[in-house]
Design an enzyme around this catalytic site. Structure first.
Site, mmCIF file in Angstrom:
data_model
loop_
_atom_site.group_PDB
_atom_site.id
_atom_site.type_symbol
_atom_site.label_atom_id
_atom_site.label_comp_id
_atom_site.label_asym_id
_atom_site.label_seq_id
_atom_site.Cartn_x
_atom_site.Cartn_y
_atom_site.Cartn_z
ATOM 1 N N ASP A 142 0.842 -1.205 0.000
ATOM 2 C CA ASP A 142 0.000 0.000 0.000
ATOM 3 C C ASP A 142 0.873 1.250 0.000
ATOM 4 O OD1 ASP A 142 -2.291 1.564 0.154
ATOM 5 O OD2 ASP A 142 -2.312 1.521 2.350
ATOM 6 N N ASP A 170 -8.920 3.919 -2.145
ATOM 7 C CA ASP A 170 -9.866 4.363 -1.126
ATOM 8 C C ASP A 170 -11.165 4.942 -1.680
ATOM 9 O OD1 ASP A 170 -7.822 3.537 0.409
ATOM 10 O OD2 ASP A 170 -7.219 5.514 1.120
ATOM 11 N N GLU A 204 2.576 4.872 -4.183
ATOM 12 C CA GLU A 204 2.588 5.773 -5.359
ATOM 13 C C GLU A 204 3.935 6.470 -5.531
ATOM 14 O OE1 GLU A 204 0.150 5.628 -3.062
ATOM 15 O OE2 GLU A 204 -1.297 4.587 -4.321
HETATM 16 C C1 GLC Z 1 -4.559 3.513 2.779
HETATM 17 C C2 GLC Z 1 -5.093 2.290 2.060
HETATM 18 C C3 GLC Z 1 -6.162 1.636 2.896
HETATM 19 C C4 GLC Z 1 -5.592 1.291 4.278
HETATM 20 C C5 GLC Z 1 -5.040 2.531 4.939
HETATM 21 C C6 GLC Z 1 -4.331 2.206 6.240
HETATM 22 O O1 GLC Z 1 -5.545 4.475 2.869
HETATM 23 O O2 GLC Z 1 -5.546 2.598 0.780
HETATM 24 O O3 GLC Z 1 -6.643 0.484 2.257
HETATM 25 O O4 GLC Z 1 -6.587 0.738 5.065
HETATM 26 O O5 GLC Z 1 -4.111 3.173 4.076
HETATM 27 O O6 GLC Z 1 -3.271 1.344 6.057
#
Ligand code: GLC
Length: 562
Positions: A200, A274, A203
């Site tokens: 995650d 998200d 980017e």
């Molecule tokens: C980012 C991710 C989400 C995750 C959050 C906390 O927003 O896209 O899926 O729950 O981070 O790690």
């Protein structure tokens, strides 16, 4: 930075360009969209066959934050007779959000937790972000600093920004040495029974503004600036993770990533980030996932139920009716929002959720076959109607329905309050999956279908042969290697079904069985056209519009008169 203008400024042309550097152009010529996808994925790579369990149901939330909470969660699935194969652990399992660590207060024995869950047929997937905490004594930070593994300022200092752990540094995945180092860290999680990794914030995301364009990634031999690396950062992180898992575990790696680039399908599944628990985002899920599929990314999903905001009962029910068809089927929600496990709503939601999830498990063999052939053709699992009906003007614009493979057409309700659905059926003969009703047309037609809250209108193409499973609450709960169950819809058609160990790379050396099914003149013939896997089906059970037929497979072959 690249810009695409696909019909926005004018419907007469598409345009694209990049802010800097030279563009490489690749032209694909073909007669059909399928041809083009196939050629595009021949260049950029194809989604490899996943492990079978990854096609099951995934439950996630930011943040399940203790061992007991995860155990209770699993038990709730079991008690509610809801299928579940995977629980995702978000950032709260880590010690102060330090990657490749575990918070021993909240998760005193992760290995024991994975063992207990494994016995219940459930696996764990853990999140890993690139942002590495600046902290003396923390092994990832110290090793990275010592070896120059992190991105730098133009002056050669280590570049810092802020992410979940606070001050953080960013691994230089453009270096093969750094990728190997990162990949080798997966051992820490594998050793504790973790089955896959969720990448995650790659980017890369950073809280004190984006990384400046001139941040330097030293690479193996050629330093590059962030402006050149940005688009492939997530891709290279996924590659590092995939290769790390593959080398250490040997099985087909399961990686899920938020950021990707052309070709990431070789290494990872992706989710669309998200979204929110709003109807507009459910509606968007269909074209998003179909477009990703057309772009080579077959194994994709959205956060079912929506990530941000509070989900309502009705939205939850409608979302799971879409989610159960998306290749990656994961419910995920944000901290501070309403809990989104089905029992958090009411009994009716649990029942509706179960119906959708059971349908998914029923169809896993069909999905698996699509992945098996998809590795050779590059064709996605979830498809826009236009992929199979190119000349059909309605199909071109249809964003409220989709095909799962060539033979299933799902027309979910994605509008609040609706209990009926206008369904567009392209030319041909279709069967209503729920009632068996036959609907034929020389041309495409709109029909009005009742769609109570528990029903996603679903149609099967005449001539379809769908391999299915009996009821299972997790992949592998039952022995599915004895009886080949097929649902057959009258007409002419064929299907190739694959049987293998569902987890290793042995299929690439021919260790699989391929059963060719041919439906013609009211007869179904099945023959084993590739015999490479030790387990074989003994019998075939055919379901055709309410009737059941059984036949022995002799030398892998049989013929059933319907
Ligand atoms: C980012 C991710 C989400 C995750 C959050 C906390 O927003 O896209 O899926 O729950 O981070 O790690």
């Amino acid at each position: 930075k690249t810009n695409f203008d696909m019909g926005y400024s004018s419907t007469d042309y598409y345009s694209f360009g990049a802010a800097d550097g030279e563009l490489d152009y690749y032209f694909f010529y073909g007669d059909t969209i399928a041809d083009i996808i196939s050629q595009y994925t021949a260049l950029t790579g194809r989604c490899p066959l996943p492990q079978l369990w990854t096609l099951g149901y995934h439950q996630s939330r930011w943040g399940y934050s203790s061992q007991q909470e995860v155990l209770d969660l699993a038990q709730n699935f079991i008690d509610n007779d809801l299928p579940c194969d995977v629980i995702h652990m978000d950032i709260d399992y880590m010690d102060n959000y330090k990657v490749f660590t575990v918070d021993k207060n909240r998760f005193p024995d992760l290995t024991a937790l994975s063992d207990i869950l494994h016995q219940k047929g459930i696996r764990l997937v853990t999140i890993i972000d690139p942002g590495t905490k600046v902290e003396n004594g923390y092994h990832m930070y110290e090793e990275g600093i010592k070896n120059n593994y992190f991105a730098q300022t133009p002056d050669g200092e280590v570049y810092e920004n802020v992410v979940w752990p606070g001050d953080s540094v960013f691994p230089d995945y453009t270096s093969s040495i750094v990728r190997n180092w990162w990949g080798s860290q997966t051992k820490f999680l594998l050793d504790q029974g973790i089955s896959g990794i969720w990448n995650d914030m790659n980017e890369p995301a950073s809280f004190h503004g984006p990384l400046p364009d001139d941040v330097v990634f030293p690479g193996d031999d050629m330093p590059r600036q962030h402006k050149e690396v940005h688009n492939v950062f997530g891709h290279l992180m996924a590659k590092a993770t995939y290769e790390g898992l593959k080398q250490r575990d040997g099985r087909r790696p399961f990686v899920i990533t938020r950021a990707c680039y052309a070709g990431t399908q070789k290494y990872s599944t992706a989710w669309t980030g998200d979204n929110h628990s709003i109807w507009a985002h459910l509606q968007m899920a269909i074209p998003q996932l179909c477009n990703l599929g057309m772009s080579g990314m077959s194994f994709v999903g959205t956060d079912v139920g929506g990530f941000g905001s509070d989900c309502t009962k009705e939205l939850m029910c409608r979302w799971v009716e879409v989610g159960c068809f998306s290749p990656l089927f994961r419910n995920h929600s944000a901290i501070g929002t309403r809990y989104q496990e089905p029992w958090r709503f009411d009994q009716e939601t649990v029942d509706i959720y179960r119906k959708a999830a059971q349908l998914r498990y029923h169809l896993i063999p069909y999905y698996y076959d699509l992945f098996f052939t998809g590795e050779k053709t590059g064709l996605p699992i979830m498809r826009s109607l236009v992929l199979h009906y190119e000349k059909d003007e309605v199909a071109k614009e249809c964003n409220t329905e989709f095909l799962a493979g060539p033979n299933l057409l799902a027309a979910p309700v994605v509008t609040q309050g609706d209990r009926k659905k206008m369904v567009y059926l392209p030319a041909g003969t279709w069967y209503d999956y729920w009632t068996g009703e036959k609907i034929s047309g020389d041309q495409g037609q709109w029909i009005l279908r009742d769609a109570p809250l528990d029903t996603c209108p679903l149609y099967v193409k005449a001539g379809a042969v769908l391999p299915v499973w009996p009821k299972q609450n997790y992949v592998g709960e039952k022995d599915t290697n004895q009886v080949l169950m097929l649902e057959v819809y009258p007409g002419e058609g064929s299907w190739d079904h694959f049987q293998d160990d569902g987890e290793s790379f042995a299929y690439r050396d021919g260790v699989y069985n391929q059963y060719h099914c041919e439906l013609k003149d009211g007869k179904l013939t099945v023959s084993c056209v590739h015999d490479g896997y030790e387990k074989h089906y003994q019998r075939v059970q055919v379901h055709c519009l309410g009737k059941t037929f059984e036949a022995e497979l002799k030398d892998g072959a049989c013929c059933v008169e319907l």
